[in-house]
Design a protein around this motif. Structure first.
Motif, PDB file in Angstrom:
ATOM      1  N   ILE A  47       0.870  -1.189   0.000  1.00 40.32           N
ATOM      2  CA  ILE A  47       0.000   0.000   0.000  1.00 40.32           C
ATOM      3  C   ILE A  47       0.901   1.232   0.000  1.00 40.32           C
ATOM      4  O   ILE A  47       1.818   1.346   0.821  1.00 40.32           O
ATOM      5  CB  ILE A  47      -0.934   0.032   1.232  1.00 40.32           C
ATOM      6  N   GLN A  48       0.625   2.127  -0.944  1.00 44.20           N
ATOM      7  CA  GLN A  48       1.335   3.407  -0.962  1.00 44.20           C
ATOM      8  C   GLN A  48       0.554   4.332  -0.039  1.00 44.20           C
ATOM      9  O   GLN A  48      -0.493   4.855  -0.393  1.00 44.20           O
ATOM     10  CB  GLN A  48       1.364   3.947  -2.395  1.00 44.20           C
ATOM     11  N   SER A  76       1.920  -8.988   6.431  1.00 41.45           N
ATOM     12  CA  SER A  76       2.012  -9.422   5.036  1.00 41.45           C
ATOM     13  C   SER A  76       2.072  -8.254   4.050  1.00 41.45           C
ATOM     14  O   SER A  76       2.304  -8.457   2.860  1.00 41.45           O
ATOM     15  CB  SER A  76       0.787 -10.280   4.703  1.00 41.45           C
ATOM     16  N   VAL A  77       1.839  -7.061   4.538  1.00 43.56           N
ATOM     17  CA  VAL A  77       1.726  -5.910   3.629  1.00 43.56           C
ATOM     18  C   VAL A  77       2.956  -5.013   3.721  1.00 43.56           C
ATOM     19  O   VAL A  77       3.440  -4.720   4.811  1.00 43.56           O
ATOM     20  CB  VAL A  77       0.462  -5.085   3.959  1.00 43.56           C
ATOM     21  N   LYS A  78       3.436  -4.584   2.561  1.00 45.88           N
ATOM     22  CA  LYS A  78       4.525  -3.604   2.510  1.00 45.88           C
ATOM     23  C   LYS A  78       3.923  -2.202   2.487  1.00 45.88           C
ATOM     24  O   LYS A  78       3.217  -1.848   1.545  1.00 45.88           O
ATOM     25  CB  LYS A  78       5.323  -3.800   1.224  1.00 45.88           C
ATOM     26  N   TYR A  79       4.225  -1.404   3.489  1.00 46.45           N
ATOM     27  CA  TYR A  79       3.710  -0.031   3.539  1.00 46.45           C
ATOM     28  C   TYR A  79       4.786   0.913   3.026  1.00 46.45           C
ATOM     29  O   TYR A  79       5.875   0.992   3.599  1.00 46.45           O
ATOM     30  CB  TYR A  79       3.297   0.331   4.970  1.00 46.45           C
ATOM     31  N   SER A  80       4.469   1.612   1.945  1.00 43.52           N
ATOM     32  CA  SER A  80       5.468   2.508   1.362  1.00 43.52           C
ATOM     33  C   SER A  80       5.031   3.966   1.454  1.00 43.52           C
ATOM     34  O   SER A  80       3.842   4.273   1.539  1.00 43.52           O
ATOM     35  CB  SER A  80       5.735   2.134  -0.100  1.00 43.52           C
ATOM     36  N   VAL A  81       6.026   4.837   1.487  1.00 44.85           N
ATOM     37  CA  VAL A  81       5.743   6.280   1.437  1.00 44.85           C
ATOM     38  C   VAL A  81       6.570   6.891   0.309  1.00 44.85           C
ATOM     39  O   VAL A  81       7.658   6.398  -0.004  1.00 44.85           O
ATOM     40  CB  VAL A  81       6.100   6.993   2.769  1.00 44.85           C
ATOM     41  N   PRO A  94      11.661   8.463  10.972  1.00 47.07           N
ATOM     42  CA  PRO A  94      10.993   7.943  12.178  1.00 47.07           C
ATOM     43  C   PRO A  94       9.698   7.175  11.902  1.00 47.07           C
ATOM     44  O   PRO A  94       9.183   6.517  12.815  1.00 47.07           O
ATOM     45  CB  PRO A  94      10.691   9.217  12.989  1.00 47.07           C
ATOM     46  N   LEU A  95       9.192   7.242  10.684  1.00 46.04           N
ATOM     47  CA  LEU A  95       7.895   6.623  10.388  1.00 46.04           C
ATOM     48  C   LEU A  95       8.010   5.119  10.115  1.00 46.04           C
ATOM     49  O   LEU A  95       7.011   4.403  10.076  1.00 46.04           O
ATOM     50  CB  LEU A  95       7.232   7.314   9.192  1.00 46.04           C
ATOM     51  N   GLN A  96       9.243   4.659   9.901  1.00 48.47           N
ATOM     52  CA  GLN A  96       9.501   3.222   9.691  1.00 48.47           C
ATOM     53  C   GLN A  96       8.616   2.573   8.632  1.00 48.47           C
ATOM     54  O   GLN A  96       8.011   1.515   8.862  1.00 48.47           O
ATOM     55  CB  GLN A  96       9.378   2.474  11.020  1.00 48.47           C
ATOM     56  N   ALA A  97       8.558   3.197   7.480  1.00 50.40           N
ATOM     57  CA  ALA A  97       7.875   2.573   6.338  1.00 50.40           C
ATOM     58  C   ALA A  97       8.696   1.383   5.873  1.00 50.40           C
ATOM     59  O   ALA A  97       9.911   1.330   6.105  1.00 50.40           O
ATOM     60  CB  ALA A  97       7.730   3.582   5.198  1.00 50.40           C
ATOM     61  N   ASP A  98       8.047   0.410   5.225  1.00 55.13           N
ATOM     62  CA  ASP A  98       8.776  -0.740   4.702  1.00 55.13           C
ATOM     63  C   ASP A  98       9.579  -0.371   3.469  1.00 55.13           C
ATOM     64  O   ASP A  98      10.551  -1.032   3.128  1.00 55.13           O
ATOM     65  CB  ASP A  98       7.796  -1.867   4.343  1.00 55.13           C
ATOM     66  N   GLU A  99       9.118   0.654   2.786  1.00 52.04           N
ATOM     67  CA  GLU A  99       9.771   1.033   1.536  1.00 52.04           C
ATOM     68  C   GLU A  99       9.580   2.519   1.279  1.00 52.04           C
ATOM     69  O   GLU A  99       8.514   3.073   1.558  1.00 52.04           O
ATOM     70  CB  GLU A  99       9.168   0.220   0.369  1.00 52.04           C
TER      71      GLU A  99
END
Lengths: 315, 315
Positions: A47-48, A76-81, A94-99
């Protein structure tokens, strides 16, 4: 045409960022969180979530930090910003997004118009962002806007695409998103571009970001799959649009993509019924008709009842 | 995927019949004639002019005879009329159409609902129509509705499709149209169905009639071309719809089809600019928004001007 594909197709929903960004009215932060939490349970690969763009440039995403901190993450979900620049990278840490997703236009005119930078200036900035990402153990996806057509320059020579892909590669990036930013690509262009990229960079994962502006999104998905692409962006309800083509549709709808994959027995792991339930809420949320065809017409597997006339006849 | 196709793609515009039939307001006869005359000059291979259906069943086409008698025919264009039954055939004889089109549902429930006949009763009637056509030296196209999905029965076994195709073949018919009547087909189904039909009947010309109800029309065109189909129905502006799916789009728009073929360097001989001019008139004529994406968004080759901000920056 290869129809007996056994590979899993990954789907990233970009609705919360790329979709909502186009909405004129501010979507309340708690609604954004609700939407992302709902999408998290559909089976999408990624999810972007938001963009760390300057709040003045995109007021809709001024709540980036609050959203990222309050969503319920699924393992199971990659959270990207989206990280547009160094300042964005500092905010992102600091938000620790996966990508982190980089967005970069491969054409000069679009790069200047969109990012206020030349192609090389933009790549230099991205190099610094990648360095910060590496120091913080975050994966980076390189994005290539206008790779399949530019609103100002029209057809884009493959060399321009290659130039950015090579720059990303030398930064150590191994996931590159190829975008049909204005929805002008045709299946042949998608196929040839992706085939050349995959042949040139066999250790890079390429994903496709397609718009349905000219009705070709799903045809382009088909072409992409045939070229070896196994990762697609899509947007719940078809949210999003193109500022240069008024009345034009935007991102391919996640439900339209998943519906076609389902019919073709291609596995994405995404639950269509859940998507359709979410799309209904999204339509209420944005307050206008969605472009998603499946939201409008229902899935193909819906069997309608024979009209009364026929039932009479049958008796 | 075969991208270097040298064959010519034939396009039949079915807007004047299949499209206008769905319009609630009666379109004045002279406007229908104007539309057909304009389409005649675009380079399309064929035009489905009207239907010799009972005027009470389809009041919109009650002017079938007047339209057929008053259009200006171009030698390069095949003008076809829909002939639903023997009575229609008798009416059709003096009109000297280039081709009669039969419409027949391959599924029992749809055949009964749509034509008030069983599949076998319908084929028997068609046999009599074909006889009349032969006596009058008119070519016949056999149509297969619900061949790619039925609103009442869902997925259609290929055996049902084959049953009708064989019946048509034994009547001497060598052009068969395969219809995705409710717009539920996916590319894999289109490919496998058409491949099997073409392999089984190498001396039959198959055409595809596709709807964009679920966004897959152009993906299905791609699949059809890859299976060897070189003839497609389409409707100016995307006119037409499906009575069973409210809010759903109908036929693939002729301009969307030609636009994609153009981009892929596939020759159809149809002039896109002329189609777009006609679509504007059609929108005024029917008084509602068209579903055609190219009418809405403009062709891909349109280059937009860089916004003022960028021009400033460049200085």
């Amino acid at each position: 045409m290869n129809w007996e594909l056994n590979d899993f197709i990954k789907v990233k929903d970009v609705g919360p960022r790329d979709g909502l960004q186009m909405e004129k009215n501010f979507i309340p932060t708690e609604e954004k969180i609700k939407l992302i939490n709902a999408l998290s349970k559909t089976g999408v690969h990624g999810i972007q979530v938001t963009s760390l763009v300057h709040p003045k440039a995109v007021p809709q995403l001024a709540d980036a930090e609050i959203v990222m901190k309050n969503i319920e993450r699924q393992a199971s979900v990659k959270y990207s910003v989206l990280v547009p620049n160094e300042r964005g990278a500092e905010r992102a840490v600091p938000l620790q997004a996966d990508e982190w997703e980089l967005m970069h236009s491969v054409t000069e005119s679009h790069s200047r118009s969109n990012a206020n930078k030349s192609v090389d200036e933009s790549l230099k900035e991205h190099e610094r962002v990648v360095k910060i990402a590496r120091e913080n153990n975050v994966t980076v996806q390189g994005g290539m806007a206008t790779a399949l057509g530019c609103p100002f320059e029209g057809k884009v020579p493959f060399e321009r695409v290659l130039y950015t892909a090579e720059a990303y590669y030398s930064m150590g990036i191994r996931h590159i998103g190829v975008a049909d930013t204005i929805g002008c690509a045709d299946p042949k262009l998608v196929y040839t571009t992706m085939k050349r990229l995959i042949d040139k960079f066999p250790d890079v994962e390429f994903s496709l970001h397609l718009h349905n502006t000219r009705g070709m999104a799903l045809a382009n998905v088909l072409a992409g799959i045939n070229a070896g692409v196994l990762y697609f962006d899509a947007s719940i309800g078809g949210l999003g649009g193109c500022p240069y083509a008024p009345g034009a549709t935007g991102n391919v709808a996640t439900e339209d993509l998943v519906h076609m994959l389902d019919l073709m027995n291609l596995q994405s792991g995404v639950d269509l019924d859940q998507l359709l339930t979410i799309a209904k809420d999204v339509e209420r949320l944005v307050g206008h008709k969605l472009e998603s065809t499946i939201h409008r017409a229902g899935p193909s597997y819906q069997i309608h009842h024979a009209p009364a006339a026929q039932e009479k006849l049958a008796k």
